[in-house]
Each structure stands twice: as structure tokens, then as C-alpha cells.
Scaffold this active site. Structure first.
Site, PDB file in Angstrom:
ATOM      1  N   SER A  91      26.383  24.823  79.778  1.00  0.00           N
ATOM      2  CA  SER A  91      27.670  24.286  80.218  1.00  0.00           C
ATOM      3  C   SER A  91      27.563  23.819  81.678  1.00  0.00           C
ATOM      4  CB  SER A  91      28.772  25.329  80.030  1.00  0.00           C
ATOM      5  OG  SER A  91      30.049  24.768  80.212  1.00  0.00           O
ATOM      6  N   HIS A 146      35.363  23.134  75.825  1.00  0.00           N
ATOM      7  CA  HIS A 146      34.430  22.669  74.796  1.00  0.00           C
ATOM      8  C   HIS A 146      35.114  22.571  73.426  1.00  0.00           C
ATOM      9  CE1 HIS A 146      31.197  22.963  77.671  1.00  0.00           C
ATOM     10  NE2 HIS A 146      31.513  24.220  77.907  1.00  0.00           N
TER      11      HIS A 146
END
Length: 292
Positions: free
Chosen positions: A88, A192
Site C-alpha cells: 500500500s 482499497h
């Protein structure tokens, strides 16, 4: 034998982080403080009111500490990587290490990313253990729970889901009724996932204001689990906000290229533990690990 360097993302922050590198890079540290508008070393040292856990502070702080540790590694002329991976937020450090962007560009990007993601409140994320994604979807459908997205594939036995708060509570109830192990994550929004689409569009516009280089060393993208292709930086970084983190696929690619791949994690061990689990599912040979 191939060698990969891994960069952790949000969740790896802790009070006192950066104490080992801030004083060694006073110029870059002052630059970061000026750009961010606050005393970053003091924030990391004291963490008043748990500010470091707030997304808009976590992201630039962790990016900066990861970057300084990587610069320190390069200063010591340690082994160069064959691949870079970041989980990430950590993908920005991977791109920095590969020469795709410079320190300032990365800091500006994660500052804006953190601000946008912090504004997208009203939901959360949960790690779910020992339930494949397909089975998880079946369970939620059986209980009439709609609106849960898979936000990350961390290992073969751990996935992350994201949803608005009310939906996530219903999912937790479904898990508890079946004795499924789960752990809510300390985040303020369903990152996400589809719910970040308004943020994705705005962040994509911001990304287009910058110039990026092609990676000097392959970087494996969270969105695809494959190396960055030419000209794909804007698309992959904006899509990363709404697509799941395909960490399992990323590590499997490394191991497919070289089963003996060694990994080093910058500043922690959480990603290395994930690599161990992924590798054990395919090969019982222990993975050699190092740590900076």
C-alpha cells in the site's frame, strides 16, 4: 539468488520511529518539516493524542522514515535489490528506491493521498483469517450482507475486507456466528475498495501534475501483482486506492522467478512474516530473511 527489498505501509508506524535516522539526515528532515508544516521528529517522538495514527499524519511520517532508512542503507553500500515491493503506502518508497520519483515528489504525493483518504471517513477494514475469498462471499450472501469488498490478499490464510461502518458490523456478526477469526484494523475508512472512487478521481488529477521516470529496478505493483509497465505510474497509483492489495500474488511472482529469493524488510518484520506464510504454502524450504 535474487534479492528483494520490502517497504511496509500504514499500520507499521509506532511512537519513537525515526529516532535512528532523523539526526543523520538533518537537511532532508528539515525539508520534510517545512513541506509538511509541522515538526516531524517531534511528532514521531511524542505522538501527542495519538496523532501518528491519523492517516493524514501516518502516511507522510512513515514514507519519510522509510525513505531515510533506505538512504542509510544505500550510504552503507549494502546489497542492491533485484526487485522492490511496497505494501500500500510502502509502494511509494519502492518507487523512490527504483528512481521513479524523487523524495520531494513522493512526499508531496503521500501528503495529498493522506489528506484525501482521511477525508473519506465512515467505514473501516477488517482482517479475516482462514477463509478463502470465494467462501467469504458465500457466507456474506447467506446472511444478506451486501457491500463488502475484498481490500487485500495478504497471505493464503489472511484477507482484508472493507466496507461502510454499518455493513462492516453486519459482516463481523456473520463471522462471529461461524467462529471465524477476524481483527478490525485501526483505519478510519474503507481503503482499497469501491468506496474510495471519489478520492481516486481527485488523486489521479493530482498525479498528472508530476513527471515520473521508468523504474531502474523492477517494482511490483499492488494492483496487478506484476512489475510496473511503461507509462503506468499514474494509472496504478490512482487505481491502488480502489483495488485490493495483491500482496500474495506479488510475492508468488518473486518466488516463481527464483524460489530461493531472499527478502529484506525496511524497518520491521510484518511483511517478512507474510512472505514466510506465502512461501510455506508452496514450498517448505525456509526463506532467508534479513532486516534493516
Amino acid at each position: 539468488m535474487s534479492f528483494a527489498i520490502l517497504f511496509p505501509g500504514q499500520g507499521a508506524q509506532f511512537r519513537g520511529m525515526g529516532a535512528d535516522v532523523f539526526d543523520r539526515y538533518p537537511g532532508l528532515t528539515r525539508f520534510a518539516c517545512d513541506l509538511l508544516g509541522y515538526d516531524l521528529p517531534a511528532l514521531c517522538r511524542d505522538d501527542p493524542d495519538d496523532v501518528l495514527s491519523r492517516t493524514e499524519y501516518t502516511q507522510p511520517a512513515l514514507y519519510t522514515v522509510n525513505a531515510l532508512r533506505m538512504f542509510e542503507r544505500e550510504h552503507r553500500e549494502e546489497r542492491r535489490a533485484d526487485h522492490y515491493l511496497g505494501h500500500s503506502l510502502g509502494e511509494y518508497n519502492a518507487l523512490l528506491a527504483a528512481g521513479v520519483l524523487d523524495f520531494e515528489t513522493g512526499l508531496r504525493l503521500v501528503k495529498r493521498r493522506g489528506e484525501l483518504m482521511a477525508a473519506a471517513s465512515g467505514g473501516g477494514m477488517t482482517a479475516v483469517m482462514d477463509v478463502p475469498a470465494a467462501r467469504l462471499r458465500e457466507i456474506l450472501a447467506q446472511d444478506g450482507v451486501e457491500g463488502v469488498d475484498v481490500a487485500g490478499f495478504n497471505t493464503d490464510t489472511q484477507i482484508v475486507v472493507a466496507a461502510p461502518a454499518e455493513v462492516l458490523r453486519a459482516a463481523h456478526d456473520a463471522f462471529a456466528r461461524r467462529d471465524i477469526r477476524f481483527a478490525p484494523l485501526r483505519v478510519s475508512a474503507p481503503f482499497h475498495s469501491r468506496y474510495m472512487e471519489p478520492v481516486r478521481a481527485e488523486f489521479e488529477d493530482y498525479l498528472r501534475e508530476f513527471t515520473f521516470h521508468e523504474p531502474a529496478t523492477p517494482v511490483i505493483a499492488n494492483v496487478t501483482g506484476r512489475p510496473y509497465e511503461k507509462g503506468a505510474v499514474v494509472r496504478l497509483l490512482s487505481d491502488q486506492l480502489v483495488e485490493p492489495v495483491r500482496w500474495t500474488d506479488s510475492v508468488r511472482l518473486l518466488l516463481a522467478l527464483d524460489p530461493r529469493t531472499e527478502c529484506e524488510e525496511v524497518g520491521g518484520r510484518a511483511l517478512l512474516r507474510m512472505v514466510q506464510k506465502i512461501r510455506r504454502s508452496a514450498d517448505r524450504t525456509p526463506l532467508r530473511e534479513t532486516r534493516t
